[in-house]
Write a protein that holds these residues in place. Structure first.
Motif, short mmCIF file in Angstrom:
data_model
loop_
_atom_site.label_atom_id
_atom_site.label_comp_id
_atom_site.label_asym_id
_atom_site.label_seq_id
_atom_site.Cartn_x
_atom_site.Cartn_y
_atom_site.Cartn_z
N LYS A 10 0.83 -1.21 0.00
CA LYS A 10 0.00 0.00 0.00
C LYS A 10 0.86 1.26 0.00
N GLU A 93 -0.81 9.03 9.59
CA GLU A 93 -1.82 8.05 10.01
C GLU A 93 -2.42 8.46 11.35
N ALA A 96 -4.82 11.34 10.69
CA ALA A 96 -6.02 10.91 9.96
C ALA A 96 -6.80 9.88 10.78
N ARG A 97 -6.33 9.59 11.99
CA ARG A 97 -6.97 8.64 12.89
C ARG A 97 -7.08 7.24 12.31
N THR A 98 -6.15 6.89 11.44
CA THR A 98 -6.18 5.52 10.91
C THR A 98 -5.23 4.62 11.68
N LEU A 99 -4.36 5.23 12.49
CA LEU A 99 -3.34 4.43 13.16
C LEU A 99 -3.96 3.44 14.14
N SER A 100 -4.94 3.92 14.94
CA SER A 100 -5.50 3.01 15.94
C SER A 100 -6.26 1.88 15.25
N LYS A 101 -6.83 2.19 14.08
CA LYS A 101 -7.53 1.14 13.33
C LYS A 101 -6.51 0.13 12.80
N PRO B 85 -12.89 2.62 16.47
CA PRO B 85 -12.52 3.71 17.37
C PRO B 85 -13.49 4.88 17.23
N ASN B 87 -14.59 8.37 16.26
CA ASN B 87 -14.14 9.19 15.13
C ASN B 87 -13.17 8.47 14.23
N VAL B 88 -13.57 7.33 13.74
CA VAL B 88 -12.64 6.50 12.98
C VAL B 88 -12.16 7.24 11.73
N GLY B 89 -10.90 6.99 11.36
CA GLY B 89 -10.34 7.63 10.17
C GLY B 89 -10.19 6.64 9.04
N PHE B 90 -10.14 7.17 7.83
CA PHE B 90 -9.95 6.32 6.65
C PHE B 90 -8.85 6.91 5.80
N TYR B 91 -8.42 6.12 4.82
CA TYR B 91 -7.48 6.67 3.84
C TYR B 91 -8.32 7.45 2.84
#
Lengths: 321, 252
Positions: A10, A93, A96-101, B85, B87-91
């Motif tokens: 990616k 990340e 953008a709050r993608t890190l915890s995901k 989580p 406020n989940v974030g996406f790409y």
């Protein structure tokens, strides 16, 4: 392993489609082409009176042409490439709050940082290899000299050193992206680092050498040891900069006629005579031997950088997003 | 509900410096249960979730999720637990399918299977996907639904939802509640969710837990909690009233 390859894939896709990467790539490509062209067309004149020129092919990379040689260019602007690829690796990340995901997926946490580093490394390698190949091709057309096996192996070693050199800057910028929350801060910090090591260390080295072991003209003519000491101090200080390490290593590797990284030598009359009479190139193994410490140091600082960002990242709390 | 414990904790504690974020937490959650996790901001709800996922190491105490210890076997836990989580974030520069595909690859799902699953899931969460539209252009409700799809793609046994209805419009949050209910009823997925919207929690939870300042002050069915606070025959009190009573006592 699965996690690393997925993340790496990616990240690679991200790199190759990002605008900043494409811009930088075209910039570097353009400069390499122009340098190669200037050098290639100038070489014919340079070699006109030389009876038996050797290693002409390598001169494509080392000859300064009108402005600078390709290796100088990579030494100065290569770091920017590493920085561009890594400065927002982790904190983007995070913001953008993608890190915890990402870390709540069934992958090891280190896959995230390993995958990102690996993707950067692959990008750097592809870029450098293609630049060298393009210049080689252009050189073949312009000067019509086919590289021998030794020249090819020298070029290969040059590539490996360059990849490590830029990987060091990738490591630094990833480290900043782990340490700093804001993308702008980490980018600025990395660029500040680059400017410091590339330009100020070299300047500072001579100033500090003057302070530590001063030379005045009157005494220096009586006692050449003073000059040597001054030069050594300057050199030790300037070796702090990875750019010095890199340029010294690559000039020796690509120019078989250079036998030492020292710029001042103490020579007796016989040595001087033998050097001027028997101007013979060094075999590859000897060149490598001379720059071996440089290579080891470059690899070491790259690994230290990566290891630091690795540990910092592994210990960071996820929730502080 | 066959009484199987999906989540068990024993004196689970997390200390940040001087501050005790979670204080000797003991909860048991059954399979297929919808458990509402309540408490004021900063009470330690998210910290608890992170510890149960193995993303944060407990200072002391033990936890077991689906029979695994999240600290020692985080990978097994993460394989079975989906986490959404707050406020989940996406790409944002990828479209919904690409986002889902990335998550499914990280879960080791082969691409051809993932393609089928993604189609199904987008139907389940009722998200119409225009492949030209990047996730960055999605509305809050669409993002939340995409988040649920990402959680479900790994076929979890347990899902942790942190504020799943926050910022949704009334229609959107009703749909979300229906979705959560159907996860528990049709797929037997245990749902552990935190929320501030008490009427919503009351609608779908089998049991609730109230956490205040790191301590779980009450766990149980809403009627039982009402009985405890207001006396026998007072089960009609809403969760809101019960919660406020606990909240005021908890602050004392």
């Amino acid at each position: 392993m699965k996690g690393i390859t997925t993340i790496c894939r990616k990240e690679l896709a991200d790199h190759f489609s990002s605008t900043r990467f494409i811009l930088l790539f075209y910039l570097i490509l353009m400069v390499s082409l122009v340098t190669a062209f200037i050098v290639g067309s100038g070489l014919r004149d340079e070699l006109k009176d030389v009876a038996k020129p050797t290693f002409v092919f390598l001169m494509l990379f080392t000859s300064p042409g009108k402005l600078f040689s390709l290796i100088q260019f990579i030494a100065i602007f290569g770091p920017l490439l590493g920085i561009v690829l890594g400065f927002d690796a982790v904190n983007r990340e995070r913001s953008a709050r993608t890190l915890s995901k990402l870390v709540s997926q069934p992958i090891y946490r280190d896959s995230v940082i390993n995958g990102k580093f690996l993707a950067g490394l692959i990008t750097i390698s592809i870029m450098l290899v293609s630049i060298v190949l393009i210049i080689s091709g252009l050189g073949l057309l312009l000067i019509g000299v086919v590289p021998g096996p030794e020249e090819i192996s020298r070029l290969f070693i040059y590539l490996v050193i360059s990849i490590f050199y830029i990987a060091f800057w990738l490591g630094i910028s990833i480290l900043f992206s782990v340490g700093f929350r804001s993308v702008a801060t980490s980018a600025l910090a990395a660029i500040a680092c680059w400017i410091f090591f590339s330009f100020f260390v070299a300047m500072g080295a001579s100033v500090m050498a003057d302070a530590i072991s001063p030379v005045d003209q009157a005494r220096a003519s009586l006692n050449p040891e003073l000059l040597i000491k001054h030069e050594q101090t300057r050199k030790i200080i300037s070796l702090v900069s990875p750019m010095t390490l890199y340029s010294e290593a690559t000039t020796i590797i690509l120019d078989p006629l250079r036998k030492t990284t020292q710029s001042i030598l103490l020579m007796g009359p016989m040595e001087r005579l033998s050097i001027s009479r028997f101007q013979s190139p060094l075999p590859l193994s000897e060149s490598v031997y001379i720059v071996f410490p440089h290579l080891i140091s470059l690899m070491a600082i790259t690994l230290v950088c990566f290891a630091t960002s690795y540990t910092v990242f592994m210990r960071q709390e996820v929730r502080s997003t | 509900m066959n009484g199987l414990k999906v989540i068990e904790t024993q004196d689970l504690t997390k200390v940040y410096g001087e501050e005790v974020a979670v204080d000797r937490l003991n909860i048991n959650i059954n399979e297929g249960e919808v458990f509402g996790f309540l408490g004021p901001n900063g009470a330690g709800k998210t910290t608890t979730l992170l510890m149960l996922l193995g993303l944060s190491e407990p200072t002391s105490g033990k936890a077991r999720v689906c029979g695994f210890d999240p600290t020692r076997e985080p990978l097994q836990v993460k394989r079975l637990v989906g986490y959404l989580p707050e406020n989940v974030g996406f790409y944002d520069d990828m479209n919904a399918v690409q986002n889902l595909l990335y998550i499914s690859r990280l879960n080791g799902i082969p691409d051809d299977l993932a393609g089928i699953k993604i189609k199904e899931l987008l139907k389940v969460v009722d998200l119409e996907v225009d492949p030209r539209k990047k996730v960055g252009e999605y509305s809050r409700g669409m993002r939340q639904r995409l988040g649920i799809a990402e959680v479900l793609i790994k076929d979890p046994q347990v899902v942790f939802l942190d504020e799943p209805t926050l910022g949704l419009d009334p229609d959107g949050s009703l749909q979300m509640l229906d979705l959560i209910r159907s996860l528990s009823q049709d797929k037997k997925i245990t749902v552990f969710f935190s929320s501030h919207l008490l009427d919503q929690v009351q609608k779908i939870s089998h049991r609730v837990g109230i956490m205040i300042k790191g301590q779980m002050v009450a766990v149980g069915r809403i009627e039982d909690l009402a009985k405890e606070k207001f006396g026998v025959g007072q089960e009609k009190y809403t969760l809101e009233e019960v919660y406020m009573k606990y909240f005021k006592e908890g602050l004392l």
